[in-house]
Enzyme design. Structure first.
Site, PDB file in Angstrom:
ATOM      1  CG  ASP A 178      -1.732   1.264   1.488  1.00 49.46           C
ATOM      2  OD1 ASP A 178      -2.527   1.539   0.349  1.00 49.46           O
ATOM      3  OD2 ASP A 178      -1.813   1.689   2.366  1.00 49.46           O
ATOM      4  CG  ASP A 232      -2.387   7.171   0.255  1.00 52.89           C
ATOM      5  OD1 ASP A 232      -2.089   8.247   0.157  1.00 52.89           O
ATOM      6  OD2 ASP A 232      -3.135   6.654  -0.634  1.00 52.89           O
TER       7      ASP A 232
END
Length: 277
Positions: A18, A20
């Site tokens: 991922d 963020d």
């Protein structure tokens, strides 16, 4: 011949990340942007409970959870326009989180227990325009340089079909992108040969639904909010958003997922990974 490591699970052949709140501090920037607007309209700042339930969910501040809590004196459409503008202004200050660059650097020239290279892919829920703004600084550009462009799957990629996390689609598409780059004759990477790095609860669930193993690196607010529920998050997820998917999740303490406080504490040996000099 496959080599099994860490509770007899297959060797790791790929790591999928991922972005963020995991690799860059964009979750804190999003919170800052939302709180600036809440203050403008004389509303209180995001509570820890609301904030943690919004993390990792695409367009989360456009939904009922946020607006029923915020009771803003403007329409959802106006808030969406103003928040997008505020975030565009603030995203240029995004920077890598501790340990992110070093981990990617190490994995980019590491080998698994079978002697194979570790392939890397990026699978954030963010859309293309936001991605470009968040990664505009030289430090973040360098960070993303560890992921070849054809191994970056964003939230508005048409192959994801608009099904954001906790649905597994974005991780399965990332795996497809990895397998499409393998050398001729090389066996496809299986989901259980993938290790996903996630910070959000919905992201952990998405990875588990994809049949992948997970390292959960939660934000301190998430740690506090889910204290005592960590084993459930790692195994089965917590119902924050509808997944639209009936794939089997895990079971408590099944060894397919674990948490760690920061990327700096990743244990390469636990996963049979050797970092070459």
């Amino acid at each position: 011949m496959a080599v099994e490591t860490f509770f007899n699970l297959p060797s790791i052949r790929a790591c999928i990340f991922d972005m963020d709140g995991l690799l860059i501090n964009s979750e804190d920037i999003i919170t800052l942007s939302i709180n600036q607007l809440l203050e403008k309209y004389e509303r209180p700042p995001l509570t820890r409970s609301i904030r943690t339930r919004l993390m990792g969910i695409p367009n989360s501040t456009n939904g009922d959870l946020f607006h029923n809590w915020a009771t803003l004196p403007i329409s959802r459409e106006q808030f969406a326009r103003e928040s997008a503008s505020q975030m565009r202004h603030n995203f240029s200050s995004c920077e890598p989180l501790p340990g992110a660059v070093k981990l990617l650097e190490n994995l980019s020239h590491a080998r698994n227990a079978s002697g194979d290279i570790i392939r890397l892919a990026l699978a954030p829920g963010t859309k293309t325009r936001s991605y470009q703004l968040k990664t505009s600084r030289p430090e973040t550009e360098r960070l993303l340089g560890f992921f070849p462009p054809d191994r970056r799957v964003l939230g508005d990629d048409p192959r994801v079909r608009g099904r954001g996390k906790p649905a597994p689609d974005i991780y399965l598409v990332a795996l497809q992108s990895l397998n499409s780059t393998l050398d001729q004759g090389e066996k496809d990477i299986r989901p259980d040969e993938c290790l996903v790095f996630e910070d959000s609860v919905v992201g952990v669930e998405a990875a588990r639904r994809a049949g992948m193993r997970v390292i959960w690196v939660p934000h301190p607010d998430v740690v506090a909010e889910y204290q005592g529920k960590e084993r459930g998050v790692l195994a089965e997820g917590i119902e924050i958003a509808e997944a639209g998917d009936d794939r089997q999740l895990g079971s408590i303490d099944d060894t397919w997922a674990e948490s760690m406080p920061t990327l700096e504490t990743f244990d390469y040996g636990r996963y049979g990974i050797t970092v070459l000099p």
